[in-house]
Design a protein around this motif. Sequence first.
Motif, PDB file in Angstrom:
ATOM      1  N   VAL A 100      96.971  42.918  49.146  1.00 34.04           N
ATOM      2  CA  VAL A 100      96.349  43.692  48.074  1.00 34.04           C
ATOM      3  C   VAL A 100      97.170  43.579  46.790  1.00 34.04           C
ATOM      4  O   VAL A 100      98.367  43.294  46.809  1.00 34.04           O
ATOM      5  N   GLU A 110      91.652  42.232  50.146  1.00 32.92           N
ATOM      6  CA  GLU A 110      90.783  43.256  49.594  1.00 32.92           C
ATOM      7  C   GLU A 110      89.591  42.645  48.850  1.00 32.92           C
ATOM      8  O   GLU A 110      88.719  43.369  48.381  1.00 32.92           O
ATOM      9  N   GLY A 166      90.603  42.210  56.678  1.00 37.69           N
ATOM     10  CA  GLY A 166      90.316  42.563  55.301  1.00 37.69           C
ATOM     11  C   GLY A 166      89.158  43.526  55.161  1.00 37.69           C
ATOM     12  O   GLY A 166      88.857  44.311  56.065  1.00 37.69           O
ATOM     13  N   THR A 167      88.485  43.449  54.023  1.00 35.34           N
ATOM     14  CA  THR A 167      87.434  44.414  53.673  1.00 35.34           C
ATOM     15  C   THR A 167      86.043  43.804  53.810  1.00 35.34           C
ATOM     16  O   THR A 167      85.117  44.193  53.087  1.00 35.34           O
ATOM     17  N   TYR A 219      89.693  49.283  53.267  1.00 37.89           N
ATOM     18  CA  TYR A 219      91.140  49.040  53.299  1.00 37.89           C
ATOM     19  C   TYR A 219      91.436  47.855  54.195  1.00 37.89           C
ATOM     20  O   TYR A 219      90.698  47.543  55.137  1.00 37.89           O
ATOM     21  N   VAL A 220      92.524  47.168  53.895  1.00 35.89           N
ATOM     22  CA  VAL A 220      92.967  46.042  54.710  1.00 35.89           C
ATOM     23  C   VAL A 220      93.825  46.570  55.851  1.00 35.89           C
ATOM     24  O   VAL A 220      94.291  47.707  55.830  1.00 35.89           O
ATOM     25  N   SER A 235      99.162  46.247  54.518  1.00 38.44           N
ATOM     26  CA  SER A 235      99.487  46.238  53.093  1.00 38.44           C
ATOM     27  C   SER A 235     100.949  46.636  52.887  1.00 38.44           C
ATOM     28  O   SER A 235     101.793  45.784  52.654  1.00 38.44           O
TER      29      SER A 235
END
Length: 307
Positions: free
Chosen positions: A184, A217, A243-244, A302-303, A306
């Motif tokens: 991110v 992200e 990931g997202t 959210y990943v 991070s």
Amino acid sequence: MSLSEHCAEFAGLRVVDFTDETPGPDLPPAASVAWRIRVGWNESTSRYLEKFERFLERVDVSRVSALIIGYCGGGYELDKPVARLAAAADRFPDLRALFVGEILAEEAEISWIMQTDVTPLLAAFPLLERFEVRGGSELELSPVKSTALRVLRMETGGLPREVVRAVGESDLPNLEHLELWLGVAEYGGDATVADLAPILAGERLPSLRYLGLEDSEIQDEIATAVAGAPVVARLETLSLPMGTLGDEGAEALLSGQPLTHLKKLDLSHHFLSDEMTQRIRAALPGVEIDLRGAQVEDEWRYVAVSE
């Protein structure tokens, strides 16, 4: 690899922690294991460097093929251990696999790990077949040329765009496995889809079979770019986990080039609807698909990794 447990195997070898208290006769043959050098959470970088010198003295490092740099002191700074290893490169003629920064979350969060310019290592060890890095803070890489490298992995909570660009500008004709944890922006992961373009074109990666663009992200944007990327046609594994990823990115994948040639598609840790996961499975009946870790979208996505 896990961020909560030390790896027990690396490059096909059992991992052994070097301890300078172990009697010489009890040390395993140098070529039979992957060696990890690390210190305790309350020890210093000076202690790490002292341990490394003892390693050079007590192990026939000319036969060492796999090496792991682990926790190296309270500052989480890898510049001195990396510089010392590079300076000793002529002592390691058989080194083929190197992992820089195998530091657990309980020792330092991944974003706290202070990396360094790893280009000198790739220059000092031109026969490396496997190179792995954990931690993106202060990480630097210049474009390199290597006919030996087969596996390149970078685990970060934020991978700088300059590093992504350097990977794309490198000449790696025999690279088979590329895995980048993009992370991110808050932790330095500022790469865009445009920065990934040379990788997705694949012109410098003719042997690539595994592509991982992970923990991002902007995973929907990446999936959309991947859907038309030339490199995908030669892949066996496409990995977009952690990931997202949402329905928008998955729709792009289904609407893009065929993915039926893949052996595996990893989309784990995702924000897909039940309907979309069913569509993916129906569209790719012969592909091993990992859709574990469905996340519930509340106000934000959210990943997985991070800080």
